[in-house]
Design a protein around this motif. Structure first.
Motif, short mmCIF file in Angstrom:
data_model
loop_
_atom_site.label_atom_id
_atom_site.label_comp_id
_atom_site.label_asym_id
_atom_site.label_seq_id
_atom_site.Cartn_x
_atom_site.Cartn_y
_atom_site.Cartn_z
N PRO A 180 -0.84 -3.04 0.84
CA PRO A 180 0.19 -2.72 -0.16
C PRO A 180 1.15 -3.87 -0.39
CG PRO A 180 -0.17 -0.84 1.28
CD PRO A 180 -0.97 -1.98 1.85
N GLU A 181 1.47 -4.61 0.67
CA GLU A 181 2.39 -5.73 0.54
C GLU A 181 1.76 -6.88 -0.25
OE1 GLU A 181 3.43 -3.06 3.66
OE2 GLU A 181 1.59 -4.24 3.43
N GLN A 182 0.47 -7.15 -0.02
CA GLN A 182 -0.22 -8.20 -0.79
C GLN A 182 -0.30 -7.83 -2.26
OE1 GLN A 182 -3.88 -8.20 1.51
NE2 GLN A 182 -3.47 -10.25 2.30
N ALA A 183 -0.65 -6.58 -2.52
CA ALA A 183 -0.76 -6.14 -3.90
C ALA A 183 0.59 -6.17 -4.59
CB ALA A 183 -1.35 -4.73 -3.95
N GLN A 184 1.62 -5.68 -3.92
CA GLN A 184 2.96 -5.67 -4.49
C GLN A 184 3.44 -7.08 -4.82
OE1 GLN A 184 5.16 -3.76 -5.79
NE2 GLN A 184 6.91 -5.17 -5.77
N GLU A 185 3.14 -8.03 -3.95
CA GLU A 185 3.56 -9.41 -4.19
C GLU A 185 3.00 -9.93 -5.51
OE1 GLU A 185 3.25 -13.86 -2.13
OE2 GLU A 185 1.80 -12.31 -1.59
N VAL A 186 1.71 -9.65 -5.77
CA VAL A 186 1.10 -10.15 -7.00
C VAL A 186 1.61 -9.39 -8.22
CG1 VAL A 186 -1.07 -10.59 -8.21
CG2 VAL A 186 -0.95 -10.89 -5.73
N HIS A 187 1.73 -8.08 -8.09
CA HIS A 187 2.25 -7.28 -9.20
C HIS A 187 3.66 -7.73 -9.57
CE1 HIS A 187 -0.59 -3.65 -9.51
NE2 HIS A 187 -1.18 -4.54 -8.72
N ALA A 188 4.50 -7.96 -8.58
CA ALA A 188 5.86 -8.41 -8.84
C ALA A 188 5.87 -9.78 -9.48
CB ALA A 188 6.66 -8.43 -7.53
N TYR A 209 -3.43 -1.43 -9.97
CA TYR A 209 -4.14 -2.13 -8.90
C TYR A 209 -5.61 -1.76 -8.98
CZ TYR A 209 -5.97 -3.64 -4.47
OH TYR A 209 -6.76 -4.24 -3.53
N GLY A 210 -6.49 -2.76 -8.90
CA GLY A 210 -7.91 -2.50 -9.11
C GLY A 210 -8.83 -3.02 -8.03
N GLY A 211 -8.44 -2.99 -6.78
CA GLY A 211 -9.31 -3.51 -5.73
C GLY A 211 -9.62 -2.47 -4.68
N SER A 212 -10.62 -1.63 -4.94
CA SER A 212 -11.06 -0.61 -3.98
C SER A 212 -9.97 0.39 -3.62
CB SER A 212 -11.62 -1.26 -2.71
OG SER A 212 -12.81 -1.98 -3.00
N MET A 213 -9.19 0.83 -4.61
CA MET A 213 -8.28 1.95 -4.37
C MET A 213 -9.11 3.21 -4.17
SD MET A 213 -5.19 3.57 -6.72
CE MET A 213 -4.04 2.21 -6.56
N ALA A 219 -2.01 6.62 -2.02
CA ALA A 219 -0.60 6.99 -1.93
C ALA A 219 0.26 5.81 -1.49
CB ALA A 219 -0.43 8.17 -0.97
N GLU A 220 -0.21 5.05 -0.50
CA GLU A 220 0.57 3.93 0.00
C GLU A 220 0.67 2.81 -1.05
OE1 GLU A 220 0.99 1.35 4.14
OE2 GLU A 220 -0.90 2.35 3.66
N LEU A 221 -0.43 2.57 -1.75
CA LEU A 221 -0.40 1.55 -2.80
C LEU A 221 0.51 1.97 -3.95
CD1 LEU A 221 -4.20 0.66 -2.84
CD2 LEU A 221 -2.36 -0.99 -2.43
N LEU A 222 0.40 3.22 -4.37
CA LEU A 222 1.18 3.71 -5.51
C LEU A 222 2.66 3.86 -5.20
CD1 LEU A 222 -1.41 6.32 -6.79
CD2 LEU A 222 -0.70 4.25 -8.00
N ALA A 223 3.01 3.82 -3.92
CA ALA A 223 4.42 3.90 -3.55
C ALA A 223 5.15 2.57 -3.76
CB ALA A 223 4.55 4.31 -2.08
N ILE A 227 3.52 -1.19 -8.64
CA ILE A 227 2.15 -0.70 -8.84
C ILE A 227 2.23 0.60 -9.62
CG2 ILE A 227 0.03 0.10 -7.73
CD1 ILE A 227 0.57 -1.82 -5.46
N ASP A 228 1.68 0.57 -10.84
CA ASP A 228 1.85 1.68 -11.78
C ASP A 228 0.57 2.46 -12.03
OD1 ASP A 228 4.55 0.76 -12.31
OD2 ASP A 228 3.61 -0.86 -13.45
N GLY A 229 -0.32 2.47 -11.05
CA GLY A 229 -1.56 3.21 -11.20
C GLY A 229 -2.72 2.42 -10.64
#
Length: 254
Positions: A180-188, A209-213, A219-223, A227-229
């Protein structure tokens, strides 16, 4: 508040029978929440069937690709007019499999985004880095280049109608997932990059987010704040898993 979008990318999977069963399962339990969009993107040959089977269900239909050309001698392609005729509302563009297997360039993707916006459909612009690029510390530069190519083509005002899907290539179909932290960094970083051209556009843009959700990590990624879906691959082919992700998305809007 930004839209939350859960998009199922079925890729090259499905038969008439299996699609009917899958949609029966999805429509039986899909949540209806203000600001939540549930989307399925079947192979093009099944778009008509999916649209008919969904009827008035709260699920919209998208395509996995489209030609930037309006019509003509382009054997094997399909146009935006055809997608409109079938009731499609979204189009996935620039997916890593299109970029790697079919050699689509940033310019090709930008052309398709431009044509899709002109036709009044919503592009889901896919961006992301390979494992080699991530290990070299190039993730943010790669993603910025992919986003910039489209902004330069269509302008920041029109970009307001685009959805972005960040899909780390190394996490697609591998079972690996960015933390979640790696994904959030890129989204931000994507949102900050766009804010340099237009703050209002950046604030309102949905970034998926599109990497094996999957049902276990959604739930953790979407929190995460940016990350908007999700753009969901394998898990979208199983109604129970897809609905669990949709439920997590609905919960994230509370």
């Amino acid at each position: 508040m930004r839209k939350t979008i859960v998009a199922g990318n079925w890729k090259m999977n499905g038969t008439s029978e299996s699609i009917r069963a899958l949609l029966d399962g999805i429509t039986a339990g899909v949540p209806v929440v203000d600001g939540l969009v549930t989307l399925v993107c079947p192979p093009a040959v099944y778009l008509s069937q999916v649209k008919e089977l969904l009827g008035n269900a709260p699920v919209v239909v998208g395509a996995q690709n489209v030609s930037a050309q309006p019509k003509g001698a382009f054997t094997g392609e399909w146009s935006l007019e055809m997608l409109q005729d079938l009731g499609c509302e979204y189009v996935i563009l620039g997916h890593s499999e299109r970029r790697s297997l079919f050699k689509e360039t940033d310019a090709d993707v930008a052309d398709k985004v431009d044509a899709t916006l002109t036709a009044g459909l919503t592009p889901i612009l896919c961006v992301g880095e390979t494992l080699t690029q991530r290990e070299a510390g190039e993730t943010l530069a790669v993603v910025a280049t992919q986003v910039d190519a489209v902004v330069q083509r269509v302008g920041i005002e029109r970009f307001a109608s685009v959805v972005i899907a960040y899909e780390p290539v190394w996490a697609i179909g591998t079972g690996l997932t960015a933390t979640p932290e790696q994904a959030q960094e890129v989204h931000a970083a994507i949102r900050a990059r766009l804010a340099g051209s237009g703050m209002k556009v950046a604030d309102k843009l949905s970034i998926l987010y599109g990497g094996s959700m999957n049902a276990g990590n959604a739930a953790e990624l979407l929190a995460q704040q940016d990350i908007d879906g999700g753009l969901i691959g394998g898990a979208s082919l199983k109604a129970d898993e897809f609905l669990t992700i949709c439920a997590a998305a609905a919960e994230s809007r509370k």
